[in-house]
Design an enzyme around this catalytic site. Sequence first.
Site, PDB file in Angstrom:
ATOM      1  N   ASP A   1       1.409 -45.963  16.637  1.00 23.33           N
ATOM      2  CA  ASP A   1       0.530 -45.363  17.645  1.00 23.33           C
ATOM      3  C   ASP A   1       1.102 -44.006  18.066  1.00 23.33           C
ATOM      4  O   ASP A   1       2.209 -43.924  18.574  1.00 23.33           O
ATOM      5  CB  ASP A   1       0.435 -46.296  18.854  1.00 23.33           C
ATOM      6  CG  ASP A   1      -0.656 -45.882  19.836  1.00 23.33           C
ATOM      7  OD1 ASP A   1      -1.186 -44.767  19.699  1.00 23.33           O
ATOM      8  OD2 ASP A   1      -0.976 -46.683  20.730  1.00 23.33           O
TER       9      ASP A   1
ATOM     10  N   GLU B   1      -2.449 -44.594  14.477  1.00 24.01           N
ATOM     11  CA  GLU B   1      -3.405 -44.662  15.576  1.00 24.01           C
ATOM     12  C   GLU B   1      -3.380 -43.414  16.456  1.00 24.01           C
ATOM     13  O   GLU B   1      -2.304 -42.932  16.821  1.00 24.01           O
ATOM     14  CB  GLU B   1      -3.092 -45.892  16.441  1.00 24.01           C
ATOM     15  CG  GLU B   1      -4.011 -46.056  17.639  1.00 24.01           C
ATOM     16  CD  GLU B   1      -3.731 -47.332  18.395  1.00 24.01           C
ATOM     17  OE1 GLU B   1      -4.068 -47.395  19.590  1.00 24.01           O
ATOM     18  OE2 GLU B   1      -3.174 -48.279  17.803  1.00 24.01           O
TER      19      GLU B   1
ATOM     20  N   ASP C   1     -12.615 -50.592  22.679  1.00 31.42           N
ATOM     21  CA  ASP C   1     -12.068 -51.513  23.677  1.00 31.42           C
ATOM     22  C   ASP C   1     -13.242 -52.174  24.391  1.00 31.42           C
ATOM     23  O   ASP C   1     -14.057 -51.505  25.013  1.00 31.42           O
ATOM     24  CB  ASP C   1     -11.200 -50.741  24.668  1.00 31.42           C
ATOM     25  CG  ASP C   1     -10.423 -51.646  25.603  1.00 31.42           C
ATOM     26  OD1 ASP C   1     -11.042 -52.551  26.195  1.00 31.42           O
ATOM     27  OD2 ASP C   1      -9.212 -51.441  25.768  1.00 31.42           O
TER      28      ASP C   1
ATOM     29  N   HIS D   1      -0.585 -41.963  20.260  1.00 31.96           N
ATOM     30  CA  HIS D   1      -1.005 -41.718  21.657  1.00 31.96           C
ATOM     31  C   HIS D   1      -1.515 -40.301  21.892  1.00 31.96           C
ATOM     32  O   HIS D   1      -1.474 -39.813  23.020  1.00 31.96           O
ATOM     33  CB  HIS D   1       0.160 -41.988  22.622  1.00 31.96           C
ATOM     34  CG  HIS D   1       0.124 -43.349  23.246  1.00 31.96           C
ATOM     35  ND1 HIS D   1      -0.216 -43.566  24.554  1.00 31.96           N
ATOM     36  CD2 HIS D   1       0.365 -44.569  22.733  1.00 31.96           C
ATOM     37  CE1 HIS D   1      -0.160 -44.852  24.829  1.00 31.96           C
ATOM     38  NE2 HIS D   1       0.187 -45.491  23.725  1.00 31.96           N
TER      39      HIS D   1
ATOM     40  N   GLU E   1      -9.792 -46.075  21.147  1.00 34.36           N
ATOM     41  CA  GLU E   1      -9.590 -46.737  22.432  1.00 34.36           C
ATOM     42  C   GLU E   1     -10.069 -45.889  23.609  1.00 34.36           C
ATOM     43  O   GLU E   1     -10.372 -46.428  24.673  1.00 34.36           O
ATOM     44  CB  GLU E   1      -8.120 -47.103  22.625  1.00 34.36           C
ATOM     45  CG  GLU E   1      -7.187 -45.919  22.835  1.00 34.36           C
ATOM     46  CD  GLU E   1      -5.742 -46.344  22.957  1.00 34.36           C
ATOM     47  OE1 GLU E   1      -5.220 -46.355  24.091  1.00 34.36           O
ATOM     48  OE2 GLU E   1      -5.128 -46.691  21.919  1.00 34.36           O
TER      49      GLU E   1
ATOM     50  N   HIS F   1      -9.243 -52.716  20.431  1.00 33.51           N
ATOM     51  CA  HIS F   1      -8.127 -52.375  21.317  1.00 33.51           C
ATOM     52  C   HIS F   1      -8.117 -53.364  22.479  1.00 33.51           C
ATOM     53  O   HIS F   1      -9.149 -53.616  23.096  1.00 33.51           O
ATOM     54  CB  HIS F   1      -8.346 -50.947  21.832  1.00 33.51           C
ATOM     55  CG  HIS F   1      -7.290 -50.446  22.759  1.00 33.51           C
ATOM     56  ND1 HIS F   1      -7.478 -50.360  24.125  1.00 33.51           N
ATOM     57  CD2 HIS F   1      -6.043 -49.975  22.526  1.00 33.51           C
ATOM     58  CE1 HIS F   1      -6.394 -49.849  24.684  1.00 33.51           C
ATOM     59  NE2 HIS F   1      -5.507 -49.612  23.737  1.00 33.51           N
TER      60      HIS F   1
END
Length: 382
Positions: free
Chosen positions: A184, A210, A258, A186, A236, A285
């Site tokens: 991830d 991700e 999500d 971010h 997400e 997510h």
Amino acid sequence: MKITRVETFALPPRWLFCRIETDDGLVGWGEPVVEGRADTVRTAVHELAGQFLVGADPLRIEDHWQLMTKGSFYRGGPVLSSAVAGLDQALWDIAGKAYGAPVHQLLGGPVRERARAYSWVGGDEPAAVRDQIAAQMEAGFTAVKMNGSGRMDRLPSTAELNEIAARAEAAREQLGPGGDFAVDFHGRFSVAGAVKAVGVLEPYGPMFIEEPVLPEYTHLIGRVTSSTTLPVATGERLFSRTDVLPALQEGVAVLQPDLSHAGGISECRRIASLAEMYDVAIAPHCPLGPLALAASLQLAFATPNFLIQEQSIGLHYHAGAELFDYVADPEVFRFHEGHLLRPTGNGLGVEIDEKAVRRADGSAESWHNPVWRHPDGSFAEW
């Protein structure tokens, strides 16, 4: 049947539940929350419920979704979409109980009997990564996810790239060729920085990378997808079909809607169908609570292009409570060789311990994500 009351409950560690009650005694539960903005979403839930739901037939789910998302001139965004998401989950929960079936049966029936899941692992040093992955493998998991880095310059230095590679190497060594790990990012890199960082991960074969760029730069994510053979994931922080369409057009391999943010079961079902048109897999997510996970699983078992499910048991953000604390029977969330079995209970398939929820309501401290700064004092992406 009419909706008579909508309640919300703020619970440790950072969750928000909603409860919809009907005049014939059926109750539905959902999880509407934006991590770090639970109080704001709570207000939105009650605004929407008072305007559109109380006094209405709960089984008109699609009509309610249309009104809640389009009945105001200003629409969308994480707060409103998350408020709608939790209410939508609760309406589907009521529908399943009314018709005597799990939600996935109402969505067309199951396409699988078990859903693969992954666990989060932390650790800044390769040795810590190995230890945490070893613990998850001992628990039966065959897949994990970890952060690609900590605070990161927009264009990572050679030293920072070496750290990313070292952690990935440790993960691959511990998992062997048969296990999977996802990384991830971010959104901590610029587009050019993400291309550099993805490049150093190529030799270690992550399952996916991700959120290599921030959601506001989704129209540029194609520069990352075209630079690598590794699958790229995002989603997400995208909240609708229109939000995810640019990602699909730019070549992502995995979408991560999500179900507590992107309009609930109703919209995420449509997002999954849209993704199927682009031969893209769905990996919902879910770093949240039991209702978000239960809703995600209902989608997973009715979705042909489902890949893997995130879940939050043992997640480092959770202090003071755990997934099973508000569930009457945790058996539905027991893992079997790194998989969750198909839930057979009506509605969302999970029974909430209402007494535990009411006891805990209001005891959670407001959770906010950290605010990071670069060494020069400027804002850094968390």
